[in-house]
Design a protein around this motif. Structure first.
Motif, PDB file in Angstrom:
ATOM      1  N   ARG A 219      15.482   2.082  -4.245  1.00  0.00           N
ATOM      2  CA  ARG A 219      14.166   2.962  -4.137  1.00  0.00           C
ATOM      3  C   ARG A 219      13.898   4.549  -5.207  1.00  0.00           C
ATOM      4  O   ARG A 219      12.811   4.551  -4.451  1.00  0.00           O
ATOM      5  N   GLU A 220      14.548   4.949  -6.385  1.00  0.00           N
ATOM      6  CA  GLU A 220      14.013   5.453  -7.236  1.00  0.00           C
ATOM      7  C   GLU A 220      12.405   4.813  -7.773  1.00  0.00           C
ATOM      8  O   GLU A 220      11.935   5.420  -7.372  1.00  0.00           O
ATOM      9  N   LEU A 221      12.570   3.180  -7.894  1.00  0.00           N
ATOM     10  CA  LEU A 221      11.536   2.293  -8.313  1.00  0.00           C
ATOM     11  C   LEU A 221      10.684   2.793  -6.895  1.00  0.00           C
ATOM     12  O   LEU A 221       9.505   1.960  -7.442  1.00  0.00           O
ATOM     13  N   TYR A 222      10.589   2.076  -6.066  1.00  0.00           N
ATOM     14  CA  TYR A 222       9.860   2.382  -4.608  1.00  0.00           C
ATOM     15  C   TYR A 222       8.740   3.358  -4.790  1.00  0.00           C
ATOM     16  O   TYR A 222       8.133   3.537  -4.371  1.00  0.00           O
ATOM     17  N   ALA A 223       9.672   4.638  -4.993  1.00  0.00           N
ATOM     18  CA  ALA A 223       9.586   5.709  -4.722  1.00  0.00           C
ATOM     19  C   ALA A 223       8.591   6.280  -6.644  1.00  0.00           C
ATOM     20  O   ALA A 223       7.422   7.191  -6.087  1.00  0.00           O
ATOM     21  N   GLN A 224       8.500   5.831  -6.628  1.00  0.00           N
ATOM     22  CA  GLN A 224       7.639   6.138  -8.066  1.00  0.00           C
ATOM     23  C   GLN A 224       6.483   5.371  -8.318  1.00  0.00           C
ATOM     24  O   GLN A 224       4.886   5.859  -8.198  1.00  0.00           O
ATOM     25  N   ALA A 225       6.397   4.429  -7.822  1.00  0.00           N
ATOM     26  CA  ALA A 225       5.126   3.722  -7.525  1.00  0.00           C
ATOM     27  C   ALA A 225       4.521   4.278  -6.294  1.00  0.00           C
ATOM     28  O   ALA A 225       3.163   4.102  -6.358  1.00  0.00           O
ATOM     29  N   ARG A 226       5.600   4.406  -5.190  1.00  0.00           N
ATOM     30  CA  ARG A 226       4.487   5.365  -4.535  1.00  0.00           C
ATOM     31  C   ARG A 226       3.826   6.920  -4.913  1.00  0.00           C
ATOM     32  O   ARG A 226       2.886   7.499  -4.051  1.00  0.00           O
ATOM     33  N   ARG A 227       4.738   7.200  -5.166  1.00  0.00           N
ATOM     34  CA  ARG A 227       3.447   8.422  -6.113  1.00  0.00           C
ATOM     35  C   ARG A 227       2.582   8.147  -6.890  1.00  0.00           C
ATOM     36  O   ARG A 227       1.765   9.346  -6.675  1.00  0.00           O
ATOM     37  N   TRP A 228       2.675   7.383  -8.033  1.00  0.00           N
ATOM     38  CA  TRP A 228       1.464   6.974  -8.314  1.00  0.00           C
ATOM     39  C   TRP A 228       0.267   6.693  -7.329  1.00  0.00           C
ATOM     40  O   TRP A 228      -0.914   7.199  -7.761  1.00  0.00           O
ATOM     41  N   ALA A 229       0.380   6.025  -6.033  1.00  0.00           N
ATOM     42  CA  ALA A 229      -0.350   5.742  -5.347  1.00  0.00           C
ATOM     43  C   ALA A 229      -1.524   6.561  -4.603  1.00  0.00           C
ATOM     44  O   ALA A 229      -2.125   7.276  -4.624  1.00  0.00           O
ATOM     45  N   ASP A 230      -0.104   7.446  -4.186  1.00  0.00           N
ATOM     46  CA  ASP A 230      -0.832   9.496  -3.304  1.00  0.00           C
ATOM     47  C   ASP A 230      -1.279   9.604  -4.363  1.00  0.00           C
ATOM     48  O   ASP A 230      -2.523  10.246  -4.475  1.00  0.00           O
ATOM     49  N   THR A 231      -0.971   9.837  -5.591  1.00  0.00           N
ATOM     50  CA  THR A 231      -1.782  10.424  -6.866  1.00  0.00           C
ATOM     51  C   THR A 231      -2.839   9.742  -6.625  1.00  0.00           C
ATOM     52  O   THR A 231      -4.325  10.272  -7.077  1.00  0.00           O
ATOM     53  N   LEU A 232      -3.520   8.170  -6.511  1.00  0.00           N
ATOM     54  CA  LEU A 232      -4.415   7.836  -6.790  1.00  0.00           C
ATOM     55  C   LEU A 232      -5.061   7.905  -5.373  1.00  0.00           C
ATOM     56  O   LEU A 232      -6.071   7.367  -5.835  1.00  0.00           O
ATOM     57  N   GLU A 233      -4.451   7.602  -4.486  1.00  0.00           N
ATOM     58  CA  GLU A 233      -5.282   7.256  -2.816  1.00  0.00           C
ATOM     59  C   GLU A 233      -6.341   6.284  -3.041  1.00  0.00           C
ATOM     60  O   GLU A 233      -7.491   6.323  -2.763  1.00  0.00           O
ATOM     61  N   PRO A 234      -5.411   5.153  -3.457  1.00  0.00           N
ATOM     62  CA  PRO A 234      -6.335   4.250  -2.797  1.00  0.00           C
ATOM     63  C   PRO A 234      -6.825   3.686  -1.576  1.00  0.00           C
ATOM     64  O   PRO A 234      -5.934   3.890  -0.822  1.00  0.00           O
ATOM     65  N   SER A 235      -7.857   2.987  -0.889  1.00  0.00           N
ATOM     66  CA  SER A 235      -7.964   2.667   0.570  1.00  0.00           C
ATOM     67  C   SER A 235      -7.257   1.218   0.065  1.00  0.00           C
ATOM     68  O   SER A 235      -7.396   0.691   1.472  1.00  0.00           O
ATOM     69  N   VAL A 236      -7.060   0.410  -1.072  1.00  0.00           N
ATOM     70  CA  VAL A 236      -6.230  -0.644  -0.297  1.00  0.00           C
ATOM     71  C   VAL A 236      -5.392  -0.927  -1.992  1.00  0.00           C
ATOM     72  O   VAL A 236      -5.318  -0.265  -3.226  1.00  0.00           O
ATOM     73  N   VAL A 237      -4.343  -1.307  -1.120  1.00  0.00           N
ATOM     74  CA  VAL A 237      -3.522  -1.646  -1.718  1.00  0.00           C
ATOM     75  C   VAL A 237      -2.789  -3.396  -1.847  1.00  0.00           C
ATOM     76  O   VAL A 237      -3.155  -4.234  -0.784  1.00  0.00           O
ATOM     77  N   THR A 238      -2.943  -4.173  -2.875  1.00  0.00           N
ATOM     78  CA  THR A 238      -2.881  -5.538  -3.127  1.00  0.00           C
ATOM     79  C   THR A 238      -1.235  -5.807  -3.955  1.00  0.00           C
ATOM     80  O   THR A 238      -1.781  -5.075  -4.976  1.00  0.00           O
TER      81      THR A 238
END
Length: 376
Positions: A219-238
Motif C-alpha cells: 500500500r505504501e509503495l503504491y501510495a508513494q508512486a501516486r504522490r509522485w504522479a499527482d505532483t507531476l500531473e502526467p496526461s499519460v502513464v505507461t
C-alpha cells in the motif's frame, strides 16, 4: 522477533533473526545508498517504508513433506526431509490460521507427499494467499492427474475446514524440477480470482498472479508512486511489467490515460477485471491493459513510465529504449539494488531525483527501492 524454529536450528531462512528491527532497516538503507552512490547526485531520500517486524506475509509457499497420513507443511532440510513450520511468525494471523485445518484435511486424505530425493509421491506444495478481507486462495501442487482427482474429491472437506477459502485450485507439475509449478492449473471453485482490497483500489489475483507479499508495505509503495504522479500531473502513464495492475490502477485518475503492459495474459485479464470495477465507480477513467513484451512495448509518447521488473532488472534493451524515449520521468521500483544500479548506468539521461527504501521482507537482507528519475 523470536522464533523457536530458528533457535532450534530447524529453519535458517531469516538470516537477520535476532537483530533489532531498527538495526536491520538502517543497514538496508545504508547498503542501498552505498550501491547507488555513483548515481545519487541530487537524489533526495525520504524516510524508509517500515514494516511490522513479524506477521506481515500474506502468502505462504509450503513444501509438503513427511508421509501419507502424517504430512509436514514448511520446508525441506538438507537431506530432503520435511520440516514443519506451521508456527512460523512471519505470516499474517488470518493466513496462519488456515495451516492446521489444511494439515488435518491432508492427513485424513492420506495423499502421499512428494519425496524429492526418491522422486516419488504425489503432493508437492500447498500455497495460500490471504486477502485483507480475510479470504484465501488455496493452491495444491501435485505430480499427476491422480493427485488432481484426490484433491478434487477432498474439495468439500477443504471448504468445510477453511470456509473463508474463496478460490481453490490444483496445479499439476509432473516434472522433477526446481520450479514451483507446472503448466496445468485447474480451478475447483466457482470463483477463480481473489480480491485484494487496498483502500480505494481492489486488485484481483489469479492462481499464478504476482503480488507483493507484504500487503501493508505494498500500500505504501503504491501510495508513494501516486504522490509522485499527482505532483507531476502526467496526461499519460505507461506501466511496464504491470502484472495485475498494482501501479497502473493506483495512478489512474480522470483525465489521465493509463496503459499497462504485461506478458501474462492471465494477469492482464485480472487487471481488466479490476479496471472495469473501478470505471463503474469513477466516471472518466481511461485504463487499458494489454499483453505484450514490456521490454519492447514503449509508445512514442509514453508519458510517465513505471517499471517494476523482476530481480534481473529491465536490462540493456529497455534501458536503451527509455534513454532514447521522450519520457520526462520514470518511476523505477526495484527488488534488487545491484541490477538497479546497473540499469541506471545504462540511462545517463535519466537521473534519480527522489528515492525511498521499502522494507518488504524484514528478518532478511532483501530490500526494495523505489526511485523517481527525471530527464536531465
Amino acid at each position: 522477533m523470536q522464533c523457536d524454529d530458528f533457535d532450534a536450528g530447524r529453519c535458517r531462512s531469516c538470516t537477520l533473526m535476532g537483530s533489532p528491527y531498527d538495526t536491520q532497516l538502517a543497514d538496508k538503507e545504508r547498503r542501498v545508498r552505498e550501491v547507488l552512490a555513483a548515481h545519487a547526485g541530487a537524489l533526495q531520500w525520504s524516510p524508509p517504508v517500515r514494516s511490522p517486524a513479524s506477521h506481515f506475509r500474506n502468502k505462504a509457499k509450503l513444501v509438503v513433506g513427511g508421509r501419507a497420513g502424517r504430512p509436514t507443511l514448511g520446508i525441506l532440510d538438507e537431506r530432503g526431509r520435511g520440516v514443519d513450520l506451521r508456527r512460523c511468525g512471519l505470516y499474517e494471523p488470518g493466513l496462519a490460521a488456515t495451516f492446521d485445518p489444511l494439515h488435518r484435511v491432508l492427513a485424513e486424505l492420506g495423499i502421499e507427499p512428494y519425496d524429492v530425493p526418491a522422486r516419488r509421491g504425489e503432493l508437492k506444495h500447498v500455497i495460500v494467499t490471504h486477502s485483507p478481507d480475510g479470504e484465501q486462495l488455496v493452491r495444491f501442487v501435485v505430480r499427476s492427474e491422480a493427485g488432481l482427482s484426490a484433491v478434487r474429491s477432498a474439495l468439500p472437506a477443504v471448504r468445510a475446514a477453511v470456509p473463508s477459502a474463496r478460490v481453490v485450485t490444483v496445479n499439476v507439475h509432473p516434472e522433477h524440477k526446481a520450479v514451483l509449478e507446472g503448466e496445468t492449473e485447474v480451478v475447483l471453485t466457482d470463483e477463480g480470482l481473489l480480491p485484494m482490497r487496498l483502500g480505494e483500489v481492489t486488485l484481483h489475483l489469479g492462481p499464478r498472479a504476482f503480488f507483493q507479499t507484504n500487503t501493508w508495505v505494498a500500500r505504501e509503495l503504491y501510495a508513494q508512486a501516486r504522490r509522485w504522479a499527482d505532483t507531476l500531473e502526467p496526461s499519460v502513464v505507461t506501466d511496464l511489467y504491470c502484472g495485475v495492475g498494482g501501479f497502473a490502477l493506483h495512478l489512474a485518475t480522470p483525465g489521465r490515460r493509463v496503459v499497462g503492459v504485461e506478458t501474462s495474459e492471465e494477469a492482464v485479464a485480472a487487471a481488466r477485471t479490476s479496471a472495469r470495477e473501478m470505471a463503474s465507480r469513477t466516471v472518466g477513467l481511461d485504463i487499458t491493459f494489454r499483453a505484450g513484451d514490456a521490454t519492447r512495448e514503449l509508445a512514442d509518447d509514453p508519458g510517465l513510465v513505471v517499471v517494476n521488473p523482476p530481480r534481473r532488472g529491465i536490462g540493456p534493451d529497455l534501458a536503451a529504449r527509455l534513454e532514447a524515449s521522450p519520457a520526462s520521468h520514470v518511476v523505477y521500483s526495484s527488488c534488487n539494488v545491484d541490477t538497479l544500479a546497473r540499469d541506471l548506468g545504462a540511462m545517463p539521461g535519466l537521473r534519480p531525483v527522489e528515492g525511498r527504501v521499502v522494507d518488504m521482507f524484514p528478518q532478511t537482507r532483501h530490500v526494495e527501492t523505489v526511485l523517481l528519475l527525471a530527464r536531465r
